[in-house]
Design an enzyme around this catalytic site. Structure first.
Site, PDB file in Angstrom:
ATOM      1  N   LYS A   1       0.842  -1.203   0.000  1.00  0.00           N
ATOM      2  CA  LYS A   1       0.000   0.000   0.000  1.00  0.00           C
ATOM      3  C   LYS A   1       0.878   1.254   0.000  1.00  0.00           C
ATOM      4  O   LYS A   1       2.089   1.163   0.216  1.00  0.00           O
ATOM      5  CB  LYS A   1      -0.920  -0.035   1.213  1.00  0.00           C
ATOM      6  CG  LYS A   1      -0.190  -0.001   2.543  1.00  0.00           C
ATOM      7  CD  LYS A   1      -1.094  -0.459   3.684  1.00  0.00           C
ATOM      8  CE  LYS A   1      -0.405  -0.288   5.021  1.00  0.00           C
ATOM      9  NZ  LYS A   1      -1.130  -0.975   6.094  1.00  0.00           N
TER      10      LYS A   1
ATOM     11  N   ARG B   1     -10.130  -0.419  15.450  1.00  0.00           N
ATOM     12  CA  ARG B   1     -10.120   0.376  14.230  1.00  0.00           C
ATOM     13  C   ARG B   1     -11.136  -0.273  13.291  1.00  0.00           C
ATOM     14  O   ARG B   1     -12.250   0.175  13.194  1.00  0.00           O
ATOM     15  CB  ARG B   1      -8.690   0.447  13.655  1.00  0.00           C
ATOM     16  CG  ARG B   1      -8.522   1.514  12.603  1.00  0.00           C
ATOM     17  CD  ARG B   1      -7.078   1.637  12.140  1.00  0.00           C
ATOM     18  NE  ARG B   1      -6.549   0.391  11.579  1.00  0.00           N
ATOM     19  CZ  ARG B   1      -5.336   0.274  11.052  1.00  0.00           C
ATOM     20  NH1 ARG B   1      -4.512   1.305  11.026  1.00  0.00           N
ATOM     21  NH2 ARG B   1      -4.930  -0.881  10.558  1.00  0.00           N
TER      22      ARG B   1
ATOM     23  N   TYR C   1      16.883  29.728   8.771  1.00  0.00           N
ATOM     24  CA  TYR C   1      15.633  30.356   9.210  1.00  0.00           C
ATOM     25  C   TYR C   1      15.546  30.376  10.731  1.00  0.00           C
ATOM     26  O   TYR C   1      15.893  29.386  11.392  1.00  0.00           O
ATOM     27  CB  TYR C   1      14.421  29.582   8.668  1.00  0.00           C
ATOM     28  CG  TYR C   1      14.170  29.848   7.208  1.00  0.00           C
ATOM     29  CD1 TYR C   1      13.927  31.140   6.743  1.00  0.00           C
ATOM     30  CD2 TYR C   1      14.154  28.802   6.291  1.00  0.00           C
ATOM     31  CE1 TYR C   1      13.693  31.380   5.403  1.00  0.00           C
ATOM     32  CE2 TYR C   1      13.906  29.031   4.950  1.00  0.00           C
ATOM     33  CZ  TYR C   1      13.680  30.324   4.512  1.00  0.00           C
ATOM     34  OH  TYR C   1      13.446  30.566   3.198  1.00  0.00           O
TER      35      TYR C   1
ATOM     36  N   MET D   1      12.946  24.309   2.552  1.00  0.00           N
ATOM     37  CA  MET D   1      12.213  23.564   1.523  1.00  0.00           C
ATOM     38  C   MET D   1      13.149  22.831   0.556  1.00  0.00           C
ATOM     39  O   MET D   1      12.940  21.677   0.210  1.00  0.00           O
ATOM     40  CB  MET D   1      11.283  24.513   0.762  1.00  0.00           C
ATOM     41  CG  MET D   1      10.372  23.792  -0.217  1.00  0.00           C
ATOM     42  SD  MET D   1       9.347  24.927  -1.152  1.00  0.00           S
ATOM     43  CE  MET D   1       8.164  25.431   0.088  1.00  0.00           C
TER      44      MET D   1
HETATM   45  C1  LIG Z   1      -0.369  -1.965   6.729  1.00  0.00           C
HETATM   46  C2  LIG Z   1      -0.900  -3.258   7.178  1.00  0.00           C
HETATM   47  C3  LIG Z   1      -0.039  -4.338   7.388  1.00  0.00           C
HETATM   48  C4  LIG Z   1       1.460  -4.210   7.306  1.00  0.00           C
HETATM   49  O1  LIG Z   1       1.947  -3.572   8.477  1.00  0.00           O
HETATM   50  P1  LIG Z   1       3.510  -3.398   8.720  1.00  0.00           P
HETATM   51  O2  LIG Z   1       3.648  -2.857  10.087  1.00  0.00           O
HETATM   52  O3  LIG Z   1       4.006  -2.426   7.694  1.00  0.00           O
HETATM   53  O4  LIG Z   1       4.127  -4.726   8.550  1.00  0.00           O
HETATM   54  C5  LIG Z   1      -0.601  -5.555   7.713  1.00  0.00           C
HETATM   55  N1  LIG Z   1      -1.946  -5.695   7.844  1.00  0.00           N
HETATM   56  C6  LIG Z   1      -2.794  -4.669   7.662  1.00  0.00           C
HETATM   57  C7  LIG Z   1      -4.251  -4.886   7.833  1.00  0.00           C
HETATM   58  C8  LIG Z   1      -2.306  -3.417   7.345  1.00  0.00           C
HETATM   59  O5  LIG Z   1      -3.154  -2.403   7.171  1.00  0.00           O
END
Ligand SMILES: *Cc1c(COP(=O)(O)O)cnc(C)c1O
Length: 363
Positions: free
Chosen positions: A35, A130, A260, A308
């Site tokens: 992702k 969640r 800055y 930046m």
């Molecule tokens: C992002 C995610 C993972 C991977 O998590 P990591 O800590 O990057 O290994 C696994 N399962 C779900 C449901 C996730 O959203």
């Protein structure tokens, strides 16, 4: 000189890290989580390199599209599931698996037109709060899903950990993860189907949680979220180097202030380097003065605030440094976890934050 700010992606490191994960979880299949554009490393690049993974995990249907366009045919799981019935046709066309975490999704499946059955991963909320079904509702959800023609046989039972980066031998003792494991076992007792719980930290620190499928993300990229223990401590190799060049080295007098806010004062007459990298490239503005960098492969530190396009460096340890010399912001020899900690975040965030003006190269 052209701006040389570069993210180098180490394809061998990706393959190596997948091997390390397989060694840690030899009885599990591995879903490579890609992702957020492969944690900022480039989705296509990562998926092509990890084509041996048993499945991929993504957050968006457009990511499934991109993986299928590479000709990869293994399962791809939509980790947050679908949230509109219009998505079901596309899900079927792409042969994507879906996380089912909410009763609304079961309704959409119940009302779906006939078509190819969809592989479902039933998510149990074991305490992270969640996504997922409350433990007491899991059996009913499983029974309902099992009876739907739109649902493929072999529903996977899954959950996600809130604190698997605290290992059982750590200070906090991993009580949260132990509790989540117990809740999962109770909620799913007697239900058939593969099990999947472990993210990267679960793979590295919780062998009891490996189950049938592990779902590592960060570890594939060589990044650990375990406090005080970067990926190298687990035999992982960083998959990204962020580098730039010095475009100036100036001698600044004792008592003068840099950058800055004029927040950093030279304690003596000294060389100050200017690297062509800043928060506009994704180098975190939050890092304080004194954050480590490598100049010509040797340690140096930031001086003053990150701007930046530019970052100023204390080059007292490197009197011979010259414009054009390479600067590494993170990579092998300087864990992104160290930089992230200085910025008050975890290693995942900086690698996901590289901006479009940075040149990506592979080695
Ligand atoms: C992002 C995610 C993972 C991977 O998590 P990591 O800590 O990057 O290994 C696994 N399962 C779900 C449901 C996730 O959203």
């Amino acid at each position: 000189m052209a701006r040389a700010t570069t993210a180098t992606i180490h394809l061998d490191a990706l393959r190596h890290n997948l091997g390390v994960i397989r060694q840690h979880a030899p009885r599990s299949r591995v879903m490579a989580v890609v992702k957020a554009d492969g944690y900022g490393h480039g989705l296509e690049r990562v998926a092509r390199t990890l084509r041996d993974a048993d499945a991929f995990g993504v957050a968006a249907l457009s990511d499934v599209e991109r993986i299928r366009a590479l000709g990869l045919s293994q399962p791809v799981l939509l980790l947050s599931g679908f949230d509109a019935s219009e998505d079901l046709a596309r899900l079927r066309r792409l042969r994507a698996d879906a996380v089912i975490h909410h009763p609304d999704q079961i309704e959409m499946l119940a009302q779906a037109e006939s078509g190819a059955p969809i592989r479902c991963w039933l998510k149990v909320d074991t305490g992270m709060h969640r996504l997922g079904f409350a433990p007491t509702l899991v059996r009913a959800a499983h029974a309902r899903l099992s009876g739907l023609p739109a649902v493929a046989d072999g529903i996977v039972l899954m959950s996600h950990f809130a604190s698997s980066d605290e290992f059982a031998d750590g200070r906090a003792g991993g009580a949260q993860t132990r509790a989540q494991l117990r809740v999962f076992a109770e909620a799913t007792a007697g239900l058939s189907g593969p099990r999947s719980l472990a993210n990267s930290a679960g793979v590295l620190g919780w062998p009891d949680a490996h189950g049938d499928w592990v779902r590592p993300g960060g570890a594939l990229y060589g990044i650990s979220v375990v406090p005080g223990r970067p990926g190298a401590g687990f035999g992982l190799r960083p998959a990204m180097t962020l580098s730039a060049r010095l475009i100036a080295v100036n001698r600044i007098a004792r008592g003068e202030r840099i950058g800055y806010g004029a927040s950093w004062e030279c304690p003596e007459d000294m060389p100050v380097g200017v690297a062509a990298v800043g928060y506009g490239d994704g180098y975190p503005r939050q890092v304080p003065a004194g954050t480590p960098v490598l100049v010509n492969g040797r340690p140096a530190r930031t001086a003053g605030r990150v701007s930046m396009d530019l970052t100023t460096l204390d080059l007292r340890g490197q009197p011979d440094a010259r414009p054009g010399d390479p600067v590494v912001l993170w990579g092998p020899g300087l864990p992104v976890e160290t930089v992230a900690e200085a910025a008050g975040t975890i290693g995942y965030e900086p690698v996901c934050s590289i901006t479009r003006r940075v040149r990506f190269v592979e080695d």
